[in-house]
Design a protein around this motif. Sequence first.
Motif, PDB file in Angstrom:
ATOM      1  N   THR A   1     -37.841  34.187   2.696  1.00 57.71           N
ATOM      2  CA  THR A   1     -38.529  32.998   3.203  1.00 57.71           C
ATOM      3  C   THR A   1     -37.565  31.825   3.326  1.00 57.71           C
ATOM      4  O   THR A   1     -37.686  31.006   4.238  1.00 57.71           O
TER       5      THR A   1
ATOM      6  N   ARG B   1     -35.698  32.331   6.492  1.00 56.12           N
ATOM      7  CA  ARG B   1     -36.526  32.001   7.650  1.00 56.12           C
ATOM      8  C   ARG B   1     -36.567  30.487   7.868  1.00 56.12           C
ATOM      9  O   ARG B   1     -36.537  30.013   9.009  1.00 56.12           O
ATOM     10  N   LEU B   2     -36.614  29.742   6.792  1.00 62.02           N
ATOM     11  CA  LEU B   2     -36.613  28.290   6.879  1.00 62.02           C
ATOM     12  C   LEU B   2     -35.327  27.805   7.552  1.00 62.02           C
ATOM     13  O   LEU B   2     -35.359  26.943   8.430  1.00 62.02           O
TER      14      LEU B   2
ATOM     15  N   LYS C   1     -33.416  29.482   9.608  1.00 65.67           N
ATOM     16  CA  LYS C   1     -33.436  29.883  11.013  1.00 65.67           C
ATOM     17  C   LYS C   1     -34.307  28.949  11.852  1.00 65.67           C
ATOM     18  O   LYS C   1     -33.985  28.659  13.014  1.00 65.67           O
ATOM     19  N   GLU C   2     -35.412  28.473  11.287  1.00 65.22           N
ATOM     20  CA  GLU C   2     -36.270  27.544  12.021  1.00 65.22           C
ATOM     21  C   GLU C   2     -35.525  26.236  12.302  1.00 65.22           C
ATOM     22  O   GLU C   2     -35.616  25.677  13.396  1.00 65.22           O
ATOM     23  N   HIS C   3     -34.778  25.752  11.312  1.00 68.61           N
ATOM     24  CA  HIS C   3     -33.995  24.538  11.505  1.00 68.61           C
ATOM     25  C   HIS C   3     -32.896  24.767  12.546  1.00 68.61           C
ATOM     26  O   HIS C   3     -32.609  23.884  13.367  1.00 68.61           O
TER      27      HIS C   3
ATOM     28  N   ALA D   1     -33.014  26.813  15.052  1.00 66.07           N
ATOM     29  CA  ALA D   1     -33.647  26.884  16.367  1.00 66.07           C
ATOM     30  C   ALA D   1     -33.970  25.483  16.892  1.00 66.07           C
ATOM     31  O   ALA D   1     -33.814  25.202  18.097  1.00 66.07           O
ATOM     32  N   ILE D   2     -34.404  24.601  16.001  1.00 63.89           N
ATOM     33  CA  ILE D   2     -34.673  23.217  16.399  1.00 63.89           C
ATOM     34  C   ILE D   2     -33.377  22.555  16.861  1.00 63.89           C
ATOM     35  O   ILE D   2     -33.345  21.858  17.879  1.00 63.89           O
TER      36      ILE D   2
ATOM     37  N   GLY E   1     -40.868  22.934  18.622  1.00 61.10           N
ATOM     38  CA  GLY E   1     -40.259  23.661  17.505  1.00 61.10           C
ATOM     39  C   GLY E   1     -40.481  22.974  16.181  1.00 61.10           C
ATOM     40  O   GLY E   1     -40.836  23.611  15.185  1.00 61.10           O
TER      41      GLY E   1
ATOM     42  N   ALA F   1     -44.220  23.128  15.214  1.00 59.20           N
ATOM     43  CA  ALA F   1     -44.585  24.455  14.702  1.00 59.20           C
ATOM     44  C   ALA F   1     -44.042  24.663  13.299  1.00 59.20           C
ATOM     45  O   ALA F   1     -44.725  25.216  12.429  1.00 59.20           O
ATOM     46  N   HIS F   2     -42.830  24.211  13.070  1.00 63.97           N
ATOM     47  CA  HIS F   2     -42.208  24.338  11.751  1.00 63.97           C
ATOM     48  C   HIS F   2     -43.020  23.592  10.689  1.00 63.97           C
ATOM     49  O   HIS F   2     -43.341  24.138   9.626  1.00 63.97           O
TER      50      HIS F   2
ATOM     51  N   LYS G   1     -46.376  25.227   9.863  1.00 61.76           N
ATOM     52  CA  LYS G   1     -46.232  26.340   8.915  1.00 61.76           C
ATOM     53  C   LYS G   1     -46.100  25.821   7.489  1.00 61.76           C
ATOM     54  O   LYS G   1     -46.713  26.348   6.563  1.00 61.76           O
TER      55      LYS G   1
END
Length: 245
Positions: free
Chosen positions: A194, A197-198, A200-202, A204-205, A220, A223-224, A227
């Motif tokens: 997890t 994943r956090l 990776k979300e940053h 992507a932003i 982005g 959505a982050h 979640k």
Amino acid sequence: MRTIKVEHQKGHEIVGEHLLQQIREGHLEPGQKLPSVVELAAAYGVGRSTIREAVSALKAMGWVDVRQGGGTYVKSVLPSEPRSGADLLFQGAESLVELLEVRKVLESGAASLAAERRTEQDLERMRDALSLMEHGLNVNDTAEGERADVAFHMAIAAASGNSLLIQMMESLSDRLNASIQKSRELWFYKEQSTASRLLKEHQAIFAAIEQQDKELAGAGIAAHLTKVEQVLRAALEKESGSGRD
């Protein structure tokens, strides 16, 4: 240490105020370790989740340090006075969720503007934050991860180029740090997957901002944070239920 029994719908506020009073009056001295969550819960007659919320509020206000696996300590250097009355608005779990709702509104707009206006210096600042976040993940340093997380979001606000938006984010900086610390404490760092994943979300932003894709950047970050809000709500509900046992 003198304690009181608490029977109140928002017991965490009463516990937090009483612990703060104990610190101010010297019953809890700078550098002193507080009793464990279990011991405090028994002393105050409340659930463990109530104690955790009270301690989280005191941490956000600069009165205590929470050391992972090492307990909670009164700050060696205490604030001269409470930072502001606004801090009291963010003591409870519901307020943390409300803060996330505010962040979604502010930061999705900031990310869109950042994608349009970012400079190479702005991008470098974001890269540095992501690098620190990744390093914190690799060495399991949650404190470094929290600092980098805050730095990344503040870098996005700075890249927006909107002075009023930047001031609003800066005014929320202490509460922003508290919400990030709480969400990571409850979920992100319980499992390595997890936490990854956090990150990776940053990333992507950041990629959307770097590519100057306004829609993707705003969506982005929205959505982050959605979640994070969902996970925080679920975790707090679960924690509150266990605290009533």
